[in-house]
Enzyme design. Structure first.
Site, mmCIF file in Angstrom:
data_model
loop_
_atom_site.group_PDB
_atom_site.id
_atom_site.type_symbol
_atom_site.label_atom_id
_atom_site.label_comp_id
_atom_site.label_asym_id
_atom_site.label_seq_id
_atom_site.Cartn_x
_atom_site.Cartn_y
_atom_site.Cartn_z
ATOM 1 N N LYS A 157 60.712 66.617 3.676
ATOM 2 C CA LYS A 157 62.018 67.208 3.991
ATOM 3 C C LYS A 157 62.836 66.149 4.733
ATOM 4 O O LYS A 157 62.577 65.861 5.901
ATOM 5 C CB LYS A 157 61.867 68.445 4.866
ATOM 6 C CG LYS A 157 63.182 69.190 5.025
ATOM 7 C CD LYS A 157 63.266 70.010 6.272
ATOM 8 C CE LYS A 157 63.498 69.210 7.507
ATOM 9 N NZ LYS A 157 64.710 68.373 7.526
ATOM 10 N N GLU A 233 56.454 60.798 15.765
ATOM 11 C CA GLU A 233 57.187 59.625 16.277
ATOM 12 C C GLU A 233 58.456 60.169 16.901
ATOM 13 O O GLU A 233 59.381 60.557 16.188
ATOM 14 C CB GLU A 233 57.542 58.664 15.131
ATOM 15 C CG GLU A 233 56.362 58.094 14.389
ATOM 16 C CD GLU A 233 55.507 57.184 15.240
ATOM 17 O OE1 GLU A 233 55.924 56.797 16.354
ATOM 18 O OE2 GLU A 233 54.392 56.877 14.808
ATOM 19 N N CYS A 267 65.173 54.556 17.676
ATOM 20 C CA CYS A 267 64.333 55.059 18.779
ATOM 21 C C CYS A 267 63.844 53.926 19.661
ATOM 22 O O CYS A 267 63.395 54.168 20.771
ATOM 23 C CB CYS A 267 63.096 55.761 18.227
ATOM 24 S SG CYS A 267 63.472 56.957 16.996
ATOM 25 N N GLU A 362 68.012 59.309 26.174
ATOM 26 C CA GLU A 362 68.272 58.416 25.053
ATOM 27 C C GLU A 362 69.744 58.567 24.642
ATOM 28 O O GLU A 362 70.210 59.673 24.366
ATOM 29 C CB GLU A 362 67.359 58.886 23.915
ATOM 30 C CG GLU A 362 67.195 57.922 22.811
ATOM 31 C CD GLU A 362 66.146 58.413 21.805
ATOM 32 O OE1 GLU A 362 65.904 59.631 21.693
ATOM 33 O OE2 GLU A 362 65.579 57.555 21.118
HETATM 34 C C1 SIN Z 1 63.077 54.074 14.521
HETATM 35 O O1 SIN Z 1 64.062 53.924 15.219
HETATM 36 O O2 SIN Z 1 62.483 55.160 14.452
HETATM 37 C C2 SIN Z 1 62.470 53.011 13.673
HETATM 38 C C3 SIN Z 1 62.930 51.670 13.950
HETATM 39 C C4 SIN Z 1 62.052 50.606 13.392
HETATM 40 O O3 SIN Z 1 61.272 50.768 12.446
HETATM 41 O O4 SIN Z 1 62.164 49.547 13.975
#
Ligand code: SIN
Length: 459
Positions: A157, A233, A267, A362
């Site tokens: 999804k 993650e 992230c 964040e």
């Molecule tokens: C992410 O921001 O989840 C992935 C970034 C990356 O693979 O460097």
């Protein structure tokens, strides 16, 4: 499935395409197909599966420009970065196609003469994968490639903002000769409604999710109902520590690459830039010059470096973080506000102190907050003073300090003089509120394999 929902271009606000809007009944049908496809896909050899995966990779590279444009149009990533992401996505497929052949078992020395003990690895079963909008291709292949290589089937999804890339990858999978039911994409504007059948169905053996910590915690609880394996993650709040002996120009270059990649919507991007007092002014001046020089604009232009944010909620959050910091005493060195549409000016904030939201949450935007520090032990404590633990960075010419600080940081990933550590063959993932499990490399394959112990008593 007759209902549809519209995908819009964040750079222009125009509608790009309508895509199928799946509901719970479609989810149940997809689960049935994934369950039926599991036994024959698992029965194929890892070498055979690798051939299909390699053909899929070849088609992705063939369609690099098509996929890159889809991605840029649906979520605003500058086209040069999107092209890089297609290659990054294809590299996951290549790596896992090969790594699937190395899902080795072990012979365990026996405690009695007449027994042979062995441990073998087997695919966990049908997988439910939920991917984010910020890497519409790479986050798909980082999950789907190891799952398929291991012998699992997958229902994916994608995020509502960026389903077009995922649909194209699904079409290429079938062109590559992959069984249609081994990898299915379900697009929906109702993520909770579509996810529910997966959580209720014990035949789905694994949940893999990339997204916010808040949603990740909810999905973790839901997955417990049918005791699924999970990989999560989740969010990050990466500190970037620049020590007194750092190579300042190199550190600035890397903070630019880390912070402004994908307009700060990753992230792992630097969220809190701690700079030692002795180099603070030089570092800040260089950073401000580099940020001023960034080209903001139409993400389809080859020379654009910063595009729009993905949606209004994203823009509002960035605006609120900057306003909060300024109200509490931060100084805007460059940028500082929204532009037309969903754009936010690349921004540097100085005099950033504890108590500001930007040092706690964040931001997911093109804002670089700089904090001055004097004491090494204190800055490591500040870096760790967060529930998050995904990526951290440090800058020093002293290898001893590099090792000691890297070991002291409570993070799953540490870049030492390296602002871009992600690569398909290394473990990517966090600790604490940043998640569970690892993607990439041999660790990424393990997430889709169960260990079976077989004890044989010899006649
Ligand atoms: C992410 O921001 O989840 C992935 C970034 C990356 O693979 O460097």
């Amino acid at each position: 499935m007759s209902a549809t929902f519209a995908v819009t271009n964040p750079a222009t606000g125009s509608e790009l395409q309508a895509v199928p809007d799946a509901g719970p009944a479609d989810a149940r049908a997809a689960i049935d197909r994934a369950v039926q496809a599991f036994a024959p896909w698992k029965a194929r050899t890892a070498f055979d599966r690798a051939n299909v995966l390699q053909a899929w990779r070849g088609l992705m590279l063939r369609d690099e420009e098509i996929i890159a444009r889809l991605m840029t149009q649906e979520m605003g990533k500058p086209i040069a970065e999107s092209r890089g992401e297609v290659r990054y996505a294809a590299a996951f497929v290549e790596w896992f196609a090969e790594e699937g052949k190395r899902a080795y078992g072990e012979i365990i020395p026996s405690h009695v003469a007449g027994k042979r003990l062995l441990a073998m690895r087997q695919p966990v079963g049908p997988v439910y994968a939920v991917t984010p909008w910020n890497f519409p291709a790479a986050m798909v292949t980082r999950k789907v490639a190891p799952a398929l290589a291991a012998g699992c089937t997958v229902v994916l999804k994608p995020a509502e903002q960026s389903p077009l890339t995922a649909l194209h990858l699904e079409a290429l999978w079938q062109q590559a000769g992959g069984p249609a039911d081994a990898f299915q994409v379900l697009t929906t504007s109702d993520p909770a409604g579509v996810s529910e059948p997966f959580f209720a169905d014990a035949r789905v053996r694994k949940l893999t999710f990339t997204g916010s910590t808040e949603v990740g915690k909810r999905l973790y609880a839901e997955a417990a109902r049918t005791m699924k394996r999970v990989s999560l993650e989740l969010g990050g709040h990466a500190p970037f520590l620049v020590f007194a002996d750092a190579d300042v120009p190199a550190a600035v270059l890397q903070v630019m690459a880390s912070k402004f990649r994908n307009a700060g919507q990753t992230c792992v991007c630097a969220n809190r830039i701690y700079v030692h007092a002795s180099i603070h002014d030089e570092f800040s001046a260089r950073l401000a010059d580099a940020v001023r020089a960034l080209r903001v604009g139409d993400p389809l232009r080859d020379d654009t470096q910063v595009g729009p944010l993905v949606d209004r909620a994203g823009l509002d959050k960035v605006t609120a973080h900057v306003a909060d910091a300024v109200a509490k005493g931060a100084r805007v060195v460059v940028g500082g506000g929204p532009r037309d549409g969903l754009y936010f000016e690349p921004t540097v904030l100085a005099d950033v102190t504890d108590g500001m939201r930007i040092l706690k949450e964040e931001t997911f935007g093109p804002v670089a907050p700089v904090v001055m520090f004097r004491d090494d032990a204190e800055v490591v404590a500040a870096a760790n003073a967060t529930p998050y633990g995904l990526a951290a960075y440090l800058w020093t010419r002293d290898l001893g300090r590099g090792f000691r600080v890297a070991e002291a940081l409570d993070y799953g990933i540490v870049g030492v003089n390296d602002g871009l550590p992600s690569t398909p063959h290394a473990p990517f993932g966090g600790v604490k509120d940043s998640g569970i499990g690892r993607e990439g490399g041999k660790w990424g394959l393990e997430e889709y394999l169960d260990v079976k112990y077989i004890s044989i008593a010899l006649p």
